[in-house]
Design a protein around this motif. Structure first.
Motif, PDB file in Angstrom:
ATOM      1  N   LYS A 124       0.830  -1.212   0.000  1.00  0.00           N
ATOM      2  CA  LYS A 124       0.000   0.000   0.000  1.00  0.00           C
ATOM      3  C   LYS A 124       0.861   1.257   0.000  1.00  0.00           C
ATOM      4  O   LYS A 124       0.570   2.238  -0.698  1.00  0.00           O
ATOM      5  N   HIS A 125       1.946   1.235   0.787  1.00  0.00           N
ATOM      6  CA  HIS A 125       2.842   2.383   0.827  1.00  0.00           C
ATOM      7  C   HIS A 125       3.509   2.597  -0.538  1.00  0.00           C
ATOM      8  O   HIS A 125       3.668   3.738  -0.983  1.00  0.00           O
ATOM      9  N   LEU A 126       3.889   1.504  -1.184  1.00  0.00           N
ATOM     10  CA  LEU A 126       4.534   1.593  -2.497  1.00  0.00           C
ATOM     11  C   LEU A 126       3.574   2.176  -3.526  1.00  0.00           C
ATOM     12  O   LEU A 126       3.922   3.102  -4.262  1.00  0.00           O
ATOM     13  N   VAL A 127       2.365   1.641  -3.579  1.00  0.00           N
ATOM     14  CA  VAL A 127       1.368   2.117  -4.555  1.00  0.00           C
ATOM     15  C   VAL A 127       1.047   3.592  -4.311  1.00  0.00           C
ATOM     16  O   VAL A 127       1.013   4.408  -5.241  1.00  0.00           O
ATOM     17  N   GLY A 128       0.808   3.924  -3.042  1.00  0.00           N
ATOM     18  CA  GLY A 128       0.492   5.316  -2.708  1.00  0.00           C
ATOM     19  C   GLY A 128       1.624   6.268  -3.045  1.00  0.00           C
ATOM     20  O   GLY A 128       1.393   7.378  -3.543  1.00  0.00           O
ATOM     21  N   GLY A 129       2.857   5.843  -2.779  1.00  0.00           N
ATOM     22  CA  GLY A 129       4.013   6.679  -3.077  1.00  0.00           C
ATOM     23  C   GLY A 129       4.195   6.908  -4.567  1.00  0.00           C
ATOM     24  O   GLY A 129       4.527   8.020  -5.002  1.00  0.00           O
ATOM     25  N   ILE A 130       3.953   5.868  -5.365  1.00  0.00           N
ATOM     26  CA  ILE A 130       4.079   5.994  -6.822  1.00  0.00           C
ATOM     27  C   ILE A 130       3.002   6.943  -7.362  1.00  0.00           C
ATOM     28  O   ILE A 130       3.277   7.793  -8.220  1.00  0.00           O
ATOM     29  N   LYS A 131       1.789   6.794  -6.863  1.00  0.00           N
ATOM     30  CA  LYS A 131       0.716   7.698  -7.295  1.00  0.00           C
ATOM     31  C   LYS A 131       1.045   9.144  -6.949  1.00  0.00           C
ATOM     32  O   LYS A 131       0.806  10.061  -7.747  1.00  0.00           O
ATOM     33  N   PHE A 132       1.586   9.336  -5.741  1.00  0.00           N
ATOM     34  CA  PHE A 132       1.956  10.690  -5.332  1.00  0.00           C
ATOM     35  C   PHE A 132       3.038  11.259  -6.253  1.00  0.00           C
ATOM     36  O   PHE A 132       2.930  12.387  -6.759  1.00  0.00           O
ATOM     37  N   GLY A 133       4.109  10.483  -6.480  1.00  0.00           N
ATOM     38  CA  GLY A 133       5.217  10.953  -7.303  1.00  0.00           C
ATOM     39  C   GLY A 133       4.807  11.261  -8.724  1.00  0.00           C
ATOM     40  O   GLY A 133       5.080  12.340  -9.251  1.00  0.00           O
ATOM     41  N   LEU A 134       4.115  10.314  -9.373  1.00  0.00           N
ATOM     42  CA  LEU A 134       3.700  10.523 -10.759  1.00  0.00           C
ATOM     43  C   LEU A 134       2.645  11.624 -10.862  1.00  0.00           C
ATOM     44  O   LEU A 134       2.626  12.396 -11.827  1.00  0.00           O
ATOM     45  N   GLY A 135       1.772  11.690  -9.863  1.00  0.00           N
ATOM     46  CA  GLY A 135       0.765  12.747  -9.865  1.00  0.00           C
ATOM     47  C   GLY A 135       1.393  14.124  -9.751  1.00  0.00           C
ATOM     48  O   GLY A 135       1.031  15.052 -10.479  1.00  0.00           O
ATOM     49  N   ALA A 136       2.352  14.256  -8.829  1.00  0.00           N
ATOM     50  CA  ALA A 136       3.017  15.545  -8.635  1.00  0.00           C
ATOM     51  C   ALA A 136       3.799  15.952  -9.883  1.00  0.00           C
ATOM     52  O   ALA A 136       3.759  17.118 -10.301  1.00  0.00           O
ATOM     53  N   PHE A 137       4.502  15.005 -10.505  1.00  0.00           N
ATOM     54  CA  PHE A 137       5.257  15.325 -11.712  1.00  0.00           C
ATOM     55  C   PHE A 137       4.333  15.705 -12.864  1.00  0.00           C
ATOM     56  O   PHE A 137       4.597  16.665 -13.591  1.00  0.00           O
TER      57      PHE A 137
END
Length: 400
Positions: free
Chosen positions: A45-58
């Protein structure tokens, strides 16, 4: 910021590749994620959430780049889609993982500041607001959430509640003084928009004394509010308006070898207002409000917009009676732009269009404030967009 401010193409590419490496790491993680089965573990869950955050922010950040710049960035592997970025950030903020608050803060900053400067219609997003209220109930004493609560109240036209929340934000903690400075800045704007010059000066003075973010902006803010205050008050604070205006130039800072655009702007204006007479006393403040999207911030309060429109009308009458020999056309064009803007917010589109066209018709007569022309085309384009005339909107927004 480095991509926009850097002057040499080589440095531009180097900084782009450096930032791009982190972007590609997120993209690689996204690919790896497709090969990992969802085992519903906390780590997953932490991995998925972190990827969404990173790609979303970029995606969100890159979508704000000018189209020509974005084409260059595509060459070195960037891509930006605003809707994708916002959707990913909202998904990330709605889930339980270590980066969900960062996702929410990114959304709050976007809707409270970035979208105010570059948006068209709605100032706030209801889905983000609902999500924010959930977090606010969960963390009622979080100073950052209190601050954004105050900012969102301002954007809704509730300046009284905004000031209450800012006071709460200040009184909640004393360790992080920078948060106090953010609150002073918003307090200053509340009082400027409400035309409370003394309190606006008070907070501008506090910022100039305690904050190091931009001494040039703070001193200029003091000068433009002093211009509207009675002489006895000016004497009581032992300040000289002209000296403050002229001091701004020496307070500019450089970022990556270049002056910060807004500081360069106020420094030039400081030189103009500090060395000339005959300008309308509210003129520097009106221009400053427009530069910081202040008219959009108070657009929910028609009575406020009408009050500022009366001030602009008064200034227009004074300048027409005694036009400045050098700056006359520039000054009247500024007031015409702002008059059109106020009328647009009041829904008087035909009158607003007339005043926008007045600026455009005199564009070849402008001597210094040439920025008024592209901004007038922009406001005219937004006006046509609001009317539903998308062809005219596109034509004006594309105008060089």
């Amino acid at each position: 910021m480095s991509l926009i401010q850097e002057e040499s193409m080589l440095a531009f590419l180097k900084s782009g590749i450096s930032v791009g490496s982190s972007y590609h790491i997120y993209k690689d993680c996204e690919q790896v994620l497709t090969q990992i089965p969802d085992n519903h573990s906390k780590a997953h869950k932490h991995l998925v959430g972190g990827i969404k955050f990173g790609l979303g922010a970029f995606n969100l950040m890159l979508s704000l780049m000018p189209p020509k710049t974005l084409k260059l960035l595509n060459i070195i592997g960037y891509s930006g889609d605003r809707e994708v970025g916002l959707a990913l950030l909202h998904e990330s903020a709605s889930e339980t993982h270590i980066n969900n608050i960062l996702s929410l803060l990114t959304l709050l900053f976007y809707y409270n500041y970035v979208y105010v400067a570059f948006g068209v219609e709605k100032v706030y997003n209801s889905a983000t607001e609902d999500l924010f209220l959930v977090y606010l109930q969960k963390f009622p004493n979080c100073v950052i959430f209190k601050f954004f609560h105050a900012r969102s109240s301002m954007l809704k036209g509730d300046f009284e509640n905004a000031q209450l929340k800012l006071q709460e934000c200040i009184f909640t903690q004393n360790e992080w003084k920078q948060v106090h400075h953010l609150c002073y800045w918003e307090f200053m704007w509340c009082h400027i928009l409400l035309q409370d010059w003394r309190q606006a000066y008070h907070y501008a003075n506090l910022l100039s004394q305690h904050s190091r973010w931009s001494k040039a902006i703070y001193v200029y803010s003091k000068a433009i509010t002093l211009a509207l205050l009675p002489s006895d008050f000016v004497k009581s604070v032992s300040e000289d308006m002209n000296s403050l205006f002229l001091k701004v130039e020496s307070l500019k800072i450089k970022f990556l070898g270049s002056a910060v655009p807004i500081e360069k702007f106020v420094a030039e204006k400081g030189q103009r207002y500090g060395t000339t007479t005959g300008w309308f006393t509210a003129q520097p403040l009106l221009e400053f409000i427009y530069a910081w999207s202040g008219f959009l911030v108070m657009s929910k309060k028609n009575e406020l917009i009408s009050s500022w429109l009366s001030i602009i009308d008064k200034g227009e009458d004074l300048l027409q009676e005694n036009p400045h020999k050098v700056y006359g056309t520039d000054d009247i064009s500024l007031l015409n732009l702002l008059k059109g803007l106020c009328l647009k917010h009041l829904g008087k589109y035909s009158k607003a269009e007339y005043y926008f066209n007045c600026v455009i018709q005199k564009k070849k007569l402008l001597k210094y404030d040439h920025y008024l022309v592209p901004y007038t085309y922009y406001e005219l384009g937004i006006l046509h967009y609001l009317k539903g005339d998308y062809d005219s909107a596109t034509k004006n927004l594309d105008n060089p």
